[in-house]
Design a protein around this motif. Structure first.
Motif, short mmCIF file in Angstrom:
data_model
loop_
_atom_site.label_atom_id
_atom_site.label_comp_id
_atom_site.label_asym_id
_atom_site.label_seq_id
_atom_site.Cartn_x
_atom_site.Cartn_y
_atom_site.Cartn_z
N THR A 1 6.28 -9.83 67.08
CA THR A 1 6.40 -8.66 66.21
C THR A 1 7.86 -8.31 65.92
OG1 THR A 1 6.26 -7.22 68.15
CG2 THR A 1 4.21 -7.66 66.95
N THR A 2 8.76 -8.82 66.76
CA THR A 2 10.19 -8.63 66.57
C THR A 2 10.85 -9.99 66.60
OG1 THR A 2 10.00 -6.57 67.81
CG2 THR A 2 12.22 -7.40 67.44
N LYS A 3 11.87 -10.16 65.79
CA LYS A 3 12.57 -11.44 65.71
C LYS A 3 13.47 -11.63 66.93
CE LYS A 3 15.54 -14.02 62.58
NZ LYS A 3 16.31 -13.97 61.36
N PRO A 4 13.36 -12.78 67.60
CA PRO A 4 14.27 -13.08 68.72
C PRO A 4 15.72 -13.15 68.25
CG PRO A 4 12.35 -14.52 68.78
CD PRO A 4 12.33 -13.80 67.46
N SER A 5 16.64 -13.10 69.20
CA SER A 5 18.06 -13.19 68.87
C SER A 5 18.38 -14.56 68.28
CB SER A 5 18.91 -12.97 70.12
OG SER A 5 18.80 -14.09 70.99
N ASN A 6 19.50 -14.67 67.62
CA ASN A 6 19.92 -15.96 67.05
C ASN A 6 20.04 -17.02 68.14
OD1 ASN A 6 19.94 -15.09 64.42
ND2 ASN A 6 22.12 -14.61 64.40
N GLU A 7 20.57 -16.64 69.29
CA GLU A 7 20.72 -17.59 70.40
C GLU A 7 19.34 -18.10 70.86
OE1 GLU A 7 22.09 -17.27 75.00
OE2 GLU A 7 23.41 -16.32 73.53
N GLU A 8 18.38 -17.19 70.96
CA GLU A 8 17.03 -17.58 71.37
C GLU A 8 16.37 -18.46 70.30
OE1 GLU A 8 15.97 -13.63 74.04
OE2 GLU A 8 15.76 -13.55 71.86
N LEU A 9 16.56 -18.09 69.04
CA LEU A 9 15.99 -18.90 67.95
C LEU A 9 16.58 -20.30 67.93
CD1 LEU A 9 15.90 -16.26 65.07
CD2 LEU A 9 13.93 -17.28 66.24
N LEU A 10 17.87 -20.41 68.18
CA LEU A 10 18.51 -21.73 68.20
C LEU A 10 17.98 -22.59 69.35
CD1 LEU A 10 22.18 -20.87 67.27
CD2 LEU A 10 20.62 -22.32 65.96
N LYS A 11 17.76 -21.97 70.49
CA LYS A 11 17.23 -22.72 71.63
C LYS A 11 15.80 -23.18 71.33
CE LYS A 11 16.97 -22.64 76.63
NZ LYS A 11 17.19 -21.88 77.86
#
Length: 86
Positions: free
Chosen positions: A17-27
């Protein structure tokens, strides 16, 4: 919550429901690409395409990881992120 399959983990990321952080998305991206395509043998993106370069580097971080190990790490990460974003 325990995620049984790689496919379940991929599906669960679409329900956040909420977008993960850029760091989490990259991982997530790097582990997904390693699990589905194996080692990154693609050409490094151009210097000013920072988003593509970040994705390229994230995938490169998992070089040498087996498909099974990348899938396991992806499932574990999604399980962890689901507690925060679902």
């Amino acid at each position: 919550m325990s995620i049984n399959t790689f496919e379940d983990a991929v599906a669960l990321t679409k329900k956040f429901t909420t977008k993960p952080s850029n760091e989490e998305l990259l991982k997530l991206y790097g582990l997904y690409k390693q699990a589905t395509d194996g080692d990154n043998e693609t050409e490094r993106p151009g210097g000013f395409d920072f988003k593509a370069a970040a994705k390229y580097n994230s995938w490169l971080n998992f070089k040498g990881l087996s498909k099974e190990e990348a899938e396991r790490k992806y499932r574990e990460l999604v399980d962890e992120l689901a507690k925060k974003y679902r």
